[in-house]
Structure formats: structure tokens, C-alpha cells
Design an enzyme around this catalytic site. Sequence first.
Site, short mmCIF file in Angstrom:
data_model
loop_
_atom_site.label_atom_id
_atom_site.label_comp_id
_atom_site.label_asym_id
_atom_site.label_seq_id
_atom_site.Cartn_x
_atom_site.Cartn_y
_atom_site.Cartn_z
N GLU A 233 104.87 34.83 38.95
CA GLU A 233 105.44 33.81 38.08
C GLU A 233 104.30 33.24 37.22
O GLU A 233 103.17 33.05 37.70
CB GLU A 233 106.13 32.70 38.89
CG GLU A 233 106.97 31.81 37.99
CD GLU A 233 108.00 30.94 38.73
OE1 GLU A 233 108.01 30.91 39.97
OE2 GLU A 233 108.82 30.31 38.03
N ASP B 290 103.76 29.78 46.86
CA ASP B 290 104.72 28.67 46.69
C ASP B 290 105.16 28.04 48.01
O ASP B 290 105.52 26.85 48.04
CB ASP B 290 105.98 29.17 45.96
CG ASP B 290 105.76 29.33 44.45
OD1 ASP B 290 104.82 28.74 43.91
OD2 ASP B 290 106.56 30.06 43.83
N HIS C 49 101.65 36.17 43.50
CA HIS C 49 102.94 35.88 42.87
C HIS C 49 102.77 36.00 41.36
O HIS C 49 101.80 35.49 40.81
CB HIS C 49 103.34 34.45 43.26
CG HIS C 49 104.69 33.99 42.80
ND1 HIS C 49 105.71 34.85 42.46
CD2 HIS C 49 105.20 32.73 42.64
CE1 HIS C 49 106.77 34.14 42.12
NE2 HIS C 49 106.49 32.86 42.21
N ASP D 242 103.20 30.48 36.21
CA ASP D 242 102.36 29.33 36.58
C ASP D 242 101.13 29.76 37.38
O ASP D 242 100.13 29.05 37.43
CB ASP D 242 103.16 28.26 37.33
CG ASP D 242 103.95 28.77 38.52
OD1 ASP D 242 104.33 29.96 38.52
OD2 ASP D 242 104.20 27.99 39.45
N HIS E 113 108.77 33.10 46.41
CA HIS E 113 109.91 32.63 45.69
C HIS E 113 110.59 33.71 44.85
O HIS E 113 111.77 33.61 44.51
CB HIS E 113 109.39 31.46 44.83
CG HIS E 113 110.14 30.94 43.71
ND1 HIS E 113 109.60 30.63 42.50
CD2 HIS E 113 111.46 30.64 43.62
CE1 HIS E 113 110.51 30.13 41.71
NE2 HIS E 113 111.64 30.13 42.34
N HIS F 220 110.74 24.20 34.97
CA HIS F 220 112.02 24.87 34.72
C HIS F 220 113.24 24.08 35.21
O HIS F 220 114.09 24.56 35.95
CB HIS F 220 112.05 26.35 35.12
CG HIS F 220 111.68 26.71 36.54
ND1 HIS F 220 112.25 26.13 37.63
CD2 HIS F 220 110.85 27.67 37.03
CE1 HIS F 220 111.77 26.69 38.73
NE2 HIS F 220 110.91 27.61 38.39
N HIS G 69 100.63 24.98 45.19
CA HIS G 69 100.92 23.73 44.48
C HIS G 69 100.65 22.56 45.43
O HIS G 69 101.01 22.61 46.62
CB HIS G 69 102.39 23.63 44.06
CG HIS G 69 102.82 24.66 43.07
ND1 HIS G 69 102.38 24.71 41.77
CD2 HIS G 69 103.69 25.71 43.20
CE1 HIS G 69 102.95 25.71 41.13
NE2 HIS G 69 103.74 26.34 41.98
N TYR H 98 110.22 19.74 46.87
CA TYR H 98 109.97 21.13 46.43
C TYR H 98 110.93 22.08 47.15
O TYR H 98 111.52 22.97 46.54
CB TYR H 98 108.51 21.50 46.73
CG TYR H 98 108.08 22.80 46.10
CD1 TYR H 98 107.42 22.82 44.88
CD2 TYR H 98 108.33 24.02 46.72
CE1 TYR H 98 107.02 24.01 44.30
CE2 TYR H 98 107.94 25.21 46.15
CZ TYR H 98 107.28 25.20 44.94
OH TYR H 98 106.90 26.39 44.37
FE1 FEO Z 1 107.27 30.66 41.92
FE2 FEO Z 1 104.70 28.39 41.63
O1 FEO Z 1 105.75 29.87 41.15
#
Ligand code: FEO
Length: 403
Positions: free
Chosen positions: A81, A163, A79, A83, A144, A24, A224, A191
Site C-alpha cells: 500500500e 499494519d 506491504h 503509505d 491488510h 482513505h 503506524h 484502527y
Molecule cells: Fe494497509 Fe498502512 O497500509
Amino acid sequence: MRAIPVSDGIWWVGGIDWNLRDFHGYETPRGTTYNAYLVRGEDTWALVDTVKTPFVYELLSRVSHVVDPAQVGLIVVNHVEPDHNSGLQDVMAAMPHARVVASGSGVKGVAEYHDGLVVDAVGSDDVIDLGGRTLRFMPAPMVHWPDSMFTYCPEVETLMPNDAFGQHLASSARFADEVGRDLAFTELGTYYANILLPISAQVSKMVDKIAEAGWEPEVIAPSHGVVWRGSDVGAAIAAYRQWTSGAKRDKAVIAYSTMWGSTNLLAHAIADGVAAGGVEVRLYDLAVTPGSLITYELLESKALLLGSPTLHHGMLYRLAGYLQYLEGLKPAGRLAAFFGSYGWGGGAVKQMRERVSQIGLETPFEDFTVKFKPTAEDLAAAEAWGGTIAEAIKAFGQDDAAR
Ligand code: FEO
């Protein structure tokens, strides 16, 4: 595909996105991973987080390396989101007996994303016993998204904070000490700068809450990048404490665009002046450098110097795009200055100044502009202007910087 142990009875079972180059708007030259963790109990198994839809096969293949996915009795959604959450229903299809849990906000997010799918809410008072091994939860709103949650397994002191403590880094290594600490910490900072900077207050609160809860992780397994273990755990927490504090050093970042090279000449002369003034400087042409790298360099810097020639009475579009990106990250508490060349009417520096006023940077300097091509005198003046800014940077104390 293999599952990799990250602590006793916990395996990494995620997906590696070697080819991701844009998250993004955050440019990711080293790709990323979507991490999920399989936790073994005496009575059942848990999966903490899922992955982006195209990586579901990879996740299930890695789970199957350890256990039949149908034996998994719990899926934790830290989470929503996409991903981490877009592959949830495909994973659930392979784990038909699994109860699914999320934070209170996560329950709503799962329903909204997955067409009304109903899952259970868990909070900080809940403990889920897998048999000799428990999972505890800590809502982490805005780290996040509002739904974000940390999961902790106290028996093996392993924190899975989604995250938080993540990095966009694809690698065949699973641990920071294997991939190389310099790279891991650079990507941790990148990050932080590109995702977490505008929510530093919430991140700081969560770092405090981990300690207040008595959680003393030996392993931090984010969603991640690589996993932190050993002395890297404390080092990663210390890095977060430094960044959340807003501490900066005598360093300036110059980011610019150029049309026929005049603004490029000015940028280099200004950089020389800043360096001669005893301040570390980084110089980046936005045409060839990812904005995410520039933003990382800005993380511990006291000043951002922006340059653009004038085109159609305004700045070049790459500058405008980068300022739009920065406006979301709000790197306030820093100095900003503006420079550029123009052919006849000017206007770029005025436009940059107006845009920066919405970011919260301090702009005490006169703009530095040159008509057409800079002369030797112009370049000497640009160098002197850089020297003035270096003096201001050195006087810009930590108390000011942390505002
Ligand atoms: Fe806020 Fe890795 O997603």
C-alpha cells in the site's frame, strides 16, 4: 533527524505525519506515522518497510543517524500500500546495494506500482541472515492487503507486523507506555474498527499463527503509531483476541443527522431511555463527529441506532455517507434501529433500513418517526422506545453477538 532504538540493534527510522486528517475516508484527528525499522547485523544492515514518498527524506535522515544508507544490504517490503511503499524507489536510490524482498503477492504489487520493478519473493520457509541476526517472514494475506507480510527478528524477539497492531497516532513518543496507555489502546481500537474489522477472521488466524510459529515477541513494532513493549505486548494481543472474537457489551451507539432540531430532540430522548434501561449509550451528531470515532465506539457495542429527518423522500447525505462507509466495514452481528422526523411524506427511515440490510445488522424494531416537531408526548414515547431497545440489548447474548 534521530533514529530511536526499539530493541537491541533495531531502530525506528520512520516519518511522522502530524497533519494527516484523512486516511482513505478514516478521519485521523491525531495524524499518523509511517514506521520503518533499521536492523543491524554483523555483516549487513536491513531496512524493514519504507515510507510514503514525501517522508523519504525524513527516513534517510534518520537512517544516516546510525549508518550510511549505502551500507544497507536488504530492504523488506511488508506491504505494498502506498503509505509504506510509494517511496521505495527513492529509498533504493540511496541504498544501491540493497536486495529488495516481499511476499509472493508483494512481488507482483511492487512491479505493478513501480513500473515493472523486479524484487525477490520470500515466504515462511526463508531465513535471511544479516550476521548474528536473522529475519524470518510470515505471509499475512488480507492483513491488510493480499500481499501483507510480518517480519520477525528472533534474536531480539521483535515483531514487525506492518499494519497489524498499528494506530493512526502522530506523537513525539515512540512507545505506548510513553504516549499514555489509554490513548494508545483507544487508537489501537479505532484502527482495528476502521481498517481491520471486516477482516477479523484473517487477523484472528494471524494471531494464532504467531503463537504456532513459536514467535514470542517482547516488542511489537507496527508500521503506524507507537511501539508496544513490556506488558503492553500481551495487552495488545489480548485486545486483538477480544475484538476478533466479536465479544460485545451492553452498549448502544446513536448516530444521527438533524435539519431543524427535531431528530436531535428525538435522539436525546431515546438516549435517556436507553440509559434508564441500564445500557451504556453514546450519542453523536454526524455533522460534528468523525465517523471513525463513531465506528470505534461501535466496536464493542451491541446496537446502532440511526436517525435522520426526511429530505427529498430520503435520509440526509451525512447518514448516507456514513452508511456507505459502514457497508465496507460490515459490522454484522449487532442490532439496528431507525428513527427520525418528517414534514409530510417521510421516507428516511425506510431508506436507512434498506441500506442497513446490506450490512448484516439485525433490525427487529418498529421504526420511530414523528411528524414535524416532537411534542412532549412524542418525546416520552421516544424515551420508552429507547427503553424497549435497552431490554433487547440486554437479551442479545454473546452467542448471538458473535454470529
Ligand atoms: Fe494497509 Fe498502512 O497500509
